[in-house]
Write a protein that holds these residues in place. Structure first.
Motif, PDB file in Angstrom:
ATOM      1  N   THR A 187       0.829  -1.208   0.000  1.00 47.66           N
ATOM      2  CA  THR A 187       0.000   0.000   0.000  1.00 47.66           C
ATOM      3  C   THR A 187       0.863   1.256   0.000  1.00 47.66           C
ATOM      4  O   THR A 187       0.596   2.213  -0.740  1.00 47.66           O
ATOM      5  CB  THR A 187      -0.919   0.012   1.231  1.00 47.66           C
ATOM      6  N   LEU A 188       1.900   1.267   0.837  1.00 48.35           N
ATOM      7  CA  LEU A 188       2.777   2.426   0.923  1.00 48.35           C
ATOM      8  C   LEU A 188       3.484   2.674  -0.401  1.00 48.35           C
ATOM      9  O   LEU A 188       3.583   3.824  -0.865  1.00 48.35           O
ATOM     10  CB  LEU A 188       3.804   2.229   2.041  1.00 48.35           C
ATOM     11  N   SER A 189       3.968   1.606  -1.045  1.00 51.53           N
ATOM     12  CA  SER A 189       4.665   1.773  -2.317  1.00 51.53           C
ATOM     13  C   SER A 189       3.730   2.312  -3.391  1.00 51.53           C
ATOM     14  O   SER A 189       4.071   3.251  -4.120  1.00 51.53           O
ATOM     15  CB  SER A 189       5.257   0.430  -2.763  1.00 51.53           C
ATOM     16  N   THR A 238       2.006   6.938  -6.669  1.00 51.72           N
ATOM     17  CA  THR A 238       0.887   7.716  -7.187  1.00 51.72           C
ATOM     18  C   THR A 238       1.012   9.175  -6.777  1.00 51.72           C
ATOM     19  O   THR A 238       0.798  10.089  -7.585  1.00 51.72           O
ATOM     20  CB  THR A 238      -0.445   7.130  -6.684  1.00 51.72           C
ATOM     21  N   PHE A 239       1.350   9.403  -5.509  1.00 49.60           N
ATOM     22  CA  PHE A 239       1.554  10.773  -5.036  1.00 49.60           C
ATOM     23  C   PHE A 239       2.664  11.453  -5.831  1.00 49.60           C
ATOM     24  O   PHE A 239       2.549  12.619  -6.217  1.00 49.60           O
ATOM     25  CB  PHE A 239       1.912  10.766  -3.552  1.00 49.60           C
ATOM     26  N   ALA A 268       8.962  11.209  -2.621  1.00 53.93           N
ATOM     27  CA  ALA A 268       7.880  10.243  -2.777  1.00 53.93           C
ATOM     28  C   ALA A 268       8.332   9.051  -3.618  1.00 53.93           C
ATOM     29  O   ALA A 268       8.007   7.894  -3.304  1.00 53.93           O
ATOM     30  CB  ALA A 268       6.663  10.913  -3.401  1.00 53.93           C
ATOM     31  N   PHE A 269       9.083   9.315  -4.690  1.00 48.89           N
ATOM     32  CA  PHE A 269       9.613   8.210  -5.495  1.00 48.89           C
ATOM     33  C   PHE A 269      10.541   7.332  -4.653  1.00 48.89           C
ATOM     34  O   PHE A 269      10.520   6.095  -4.756  1.00 48.89           O
ATOM     35  CB  PHE A 269      10.359   8.749  -6.713  1.00 48.89           C
ATOM     36  N   ALA A 270      11.362   7.963  -3.814  1.00 49.04           N
ATOM     37  CA  ALA A 270      12.290   7.207  -2.978  1.00 49.04           C
ATOM     38  C   ALA A 270      11.535   6.340  -1.967  1.00 49.04           C
ATOM     39  O   ALA A 270      11.890   5.173  -1.741  1.00 49.04           O
ATOM     40  CB  ALA A 270      13.232   8.170  -2.250  1.00 49.04           C
ATOM     41  N   VAL A 271      10.503   6.903  -1.368  1.00 46.54           N
ATOM     42  CA  VAL A 271       9.695   6.132  -0.414  1.00 46.54           C
ATOM     43  C   VAL A 271       9.040   4.946  -1.111  1.00 46.54           C
ATOM     44  O   VAL A 271       9.004   3.828  -0.581  1.00 46.54           O
ATOM     45  CB  VAL A 271       8.628   7.033   0.246  1.00 46.54           C
ATOM     46  N   SER A 272       8.516   5.172  -2.301  1.00 47.38           N
ATOM     47  CA  SER A 272       7.881   4.092  -3.047  1.00 47.38           C
ATOM     48  C   SER A 272       8.869   2.973  -3.356  1.00 47.38           C
ATOM     49  O   SER A 272       8.554   1.785  -3.194  1.00 47.38           O
ATOM     50  CB  SER A 272       7.294   4.635  -4.347  1.00 47.38           C
ATOM     51  N   ALA A 273      10.072   3.341  -3.786  1.00 47.89           N
ATOM     52  CA  ALA A 273      11.083   2.331  -4.111  1.00 47.89           C
ATOM     53  C   ALA A 273      11.491   1.547  -2.872  1.00 47.89           C
ATOM     54  O   ALA A 273      11.612   0.307  -2.910  1.00 47.89           O
ATOM     55  CB  ALA A 273      12.302   3.004  -4.740  1.00 47.89           C
ATOM     56  N   ALA A 274      11.685   2.249  -1.754  1.00 50.39           N
ATOM     57  CA  ALA A 274      12.076   1.571  -0.516  1.00 50.39           C
ATOM     58  C   ALA A 274      10.974   0.629  -0.046  1.00 50.39           C
ATOM     59  O   ALA A 274      11.236  -0.504   0.394  1.00 50.39           O
ATOM     60  CB  ALA A 274      12.389   2.604   0.566  1.00 50.39           C
ATOM     61  N   ALA A 275       9.729   1.082  -0.137  1.00 49.89           N
ATOM     62  CA  ALA A 275       8.613   0.238   0.283  1.00 49.89           C
ATOM     63  C   ALA A 275       8.464  -0.978  -0.631  1.00 49.89           C
ATOM     64  O   ALA A 275       8.124  -2.074  -0.170  1.00 49.89           O
ATOM     65  CB  ALA A 275       7.325   1.047   0.299  1.00 49.89           C
TER      66      ALA A 275
END
Length: 484
Positions: free
Chosen positions: A216-218, A223-224, A242-249
């Motif tokens: 869900t987080l990724s 999307t954000f 946001a891209f970094a958070v998505s990749a890490a998740a």
């Protein structure tokens, strides 16, 4: 007629929850006027629902296997109805978006059980007919949303697009209680002979909380990032973060799924080229067929001066009618053609239909969209029901439920990502002082090329044989679990 009560219950619920993916599209200008919401905020009204659907479908399927598909379907319907009421009375955009997310959670619980319910209720030719009708409902629902939204918004106000869900939910509850038989996932001994690496999740029905949270987080973060990139720029710190958070998740999700005994998505399935290609195609098909509709609707209303009803009729009715009629007719022939041809040709039709719409001029009227929408609708009728059966046929029987659930997960993710990407393209073209028709042409052309790429992928890679309900069954067949 009692024989078809289960199909009626599933079709009503499926139609309602899938209509709500797109019903908001024609109401976006009215919502924007009431709440003063930006384009990015409007995209979240659509994407909050689609993301919630995508995020918890597989987890909901595991709960349904353990606690009963009928119970989970009923609970999801109640949550969906309650969230619809909150949407209808929301005083601001923030609460509306939160309620849309809650709607998605209820919708996921419903959608996660549909194929299992149909698979238990029907066999043989009846199962093929049931899946054909269900597929037609899928295609018609996504395209009919703008029509229903237009009628309700213009004559009663946008809040009624959510209030109408209350009586429909009651109807779905009644048919479910009356006509659906309770079922659960098979016990561990039902899947004897399955290898340890591929069989563990089927033997248990525990919620993969860590996998659900990281997925869900990724999905939400990417999307954000796509929406934020269109507003603040692709090099903005918030976009890059946001891209970094998505990749890490995403990395965390892969690690979790590889280590847990009860993954919500067995990553071993992606070792099968046909399955991997089908999942990519599910994302691209949903994006290319439906994610551009909000922006053609904005063009029809804000730049051509159409009312919500006219925008819904011109921008969606041709696709809806073609999809429903084509899907109903295709149900008789699904068993006769290899899925890769049905899906591949369907995607070619979606691509061709989208490109037919990408030829607007400043003098064009809304009717210029109609021929292309009809062609897209025919493609949708071929792709959607067959995509589910092809995924089931591409994996072992004990993984059929998980494979089916993955199809719907990636389809809804495709819609969310498609809205985000197309919204960024649309806003960028408008900010560059291009004509509104130019912005629409770019969005729809991208959708067309995406569909054509997906068609090539499916035709080259997918190698499943007959649809799942025609495939030879093992001596001890586990019940279909989770969802399509």
């Amino acid at each position: 007629m009692r024989k078809w009560s289960a199909l009626t219950a599933v079709s009503i619920g499926t139609f309602m929850l899938l209509v709500d993916v797109t019903i908001v599209t024609v109401a976006l200008p009215a919502i924007s006027r009431d709440f003063g919401t930006s384009l990015g905020g409007l995209q979240w009204v659509l994407d909050g629902y689609a993301l919630a659907l995508a995020a918890v479908l597989l987890a909901s399927g595991a709960l349904a296997d353990g606690h009963g598909r009928k119970k989970v379907y009923l609970a999801g319907t109640v949550v969906f109805a309650a969230a619809s009421l909150v949407c209808a009375v929301a005083p601001n955009a923030g609460l509306l978006i939160a309620a849309r997310f809650l709607q998605g959670l209820g919708g996921a619980a419903m959608l996660a059980t549909t194929v299992a319910i149909l698979s238990v209720a029907y066999t043989g030719r009846d199962r093929g007919v049931a899946f054909g009708i269900w597929g037609a409902v899928n295609g018609a629902a996504a395209a009919a949303g703008p029509i229903a939204g237009g009628l309700l918004t213009e004559h009663f106000g946008w809040r009624w697009i959510f209030l109408v869900n209350l009586p429909v939910s009651l109807l779905a509850l009644w048919f479910t209680i009356r006509g659906v038989t309770e079922s659960h996932g098979r016990a561990p001994e039902a899947v004897r002979g399955v290898t340890e690496s591929h069989g563990r999740a089927s033997e248990n029905h525990k919620l993969d909380l860590a996998g659900t949270v990281t997925f869900t987080l990724s999905a939400a973060a990417v999307t954000f990032a796509l929406i934020r990139g269109g507003d603040a720029g692709w090099a903005a710190p918030s976009t890059l973060a946001a891209f970094a958070v998505s990749a890490a998740a995403l990395v965390a999700f892969i690690v979790v799924e590889r280590r847990t005994d009860h993954p919500m998505l067995d990553l071993h399935l992606f070792a099968k080229p046909s399955f991997s290609a089908l999942m990519v195609a599910a994302v691209l098909a949903q994006a290319s067929a439906f994610a551009y509709l909000p922006f053609t609707t904005v063009w029809l209303q804000q730049f051509l001066g159409k009312g919500p009803v006219d925008a819904g009729l011109v921008g969606a009715l041709p696709m809806s009618a073609a999809s429903f009629v084509g899907g109903a007719l295709a149900g008789r022939f699904l068993q006769r053609v290899a899925p890769r041809w049905t899906i591949g040709i369907g995607l070619l039709l979606i691509g061709a239909g989208a490109l037919m719409q990408a030829r607007l001029t400043p003098a064009s009227t809304g009717t210029a969209l109609i021929p292309g929408l009809i062609v897209v609708g025919l493609g949708v009728a071929a792709v959607l029901p067959t995509m589910a059966s092809a995924a089931l046929a591409a994996v072992p029987h004990e993984r059929s439920g998980m494979a089916g659930g993955a199809v719907n997960t990636f389809r809804q993710l495709g819609f969310a990502l498609g809205v985000a990407v197309f919204g960024s393209v649309f806003a960028h073209r408008l900010e560059g002082r291009h004509a509104p028709t130019d912005a629409v042409n770019h969005v729809v052309a991208i959708a067309g090329f995406v569909a054509l790429a997906a068609a090539v992928l499916v035709l080259l890679v997918v190698r499943t044989g007959r649809p799942a309900w025609e495939a030879p069954k093992p001596a001890t067949e586990p019940a279909v679990s989770e969802t399509v």
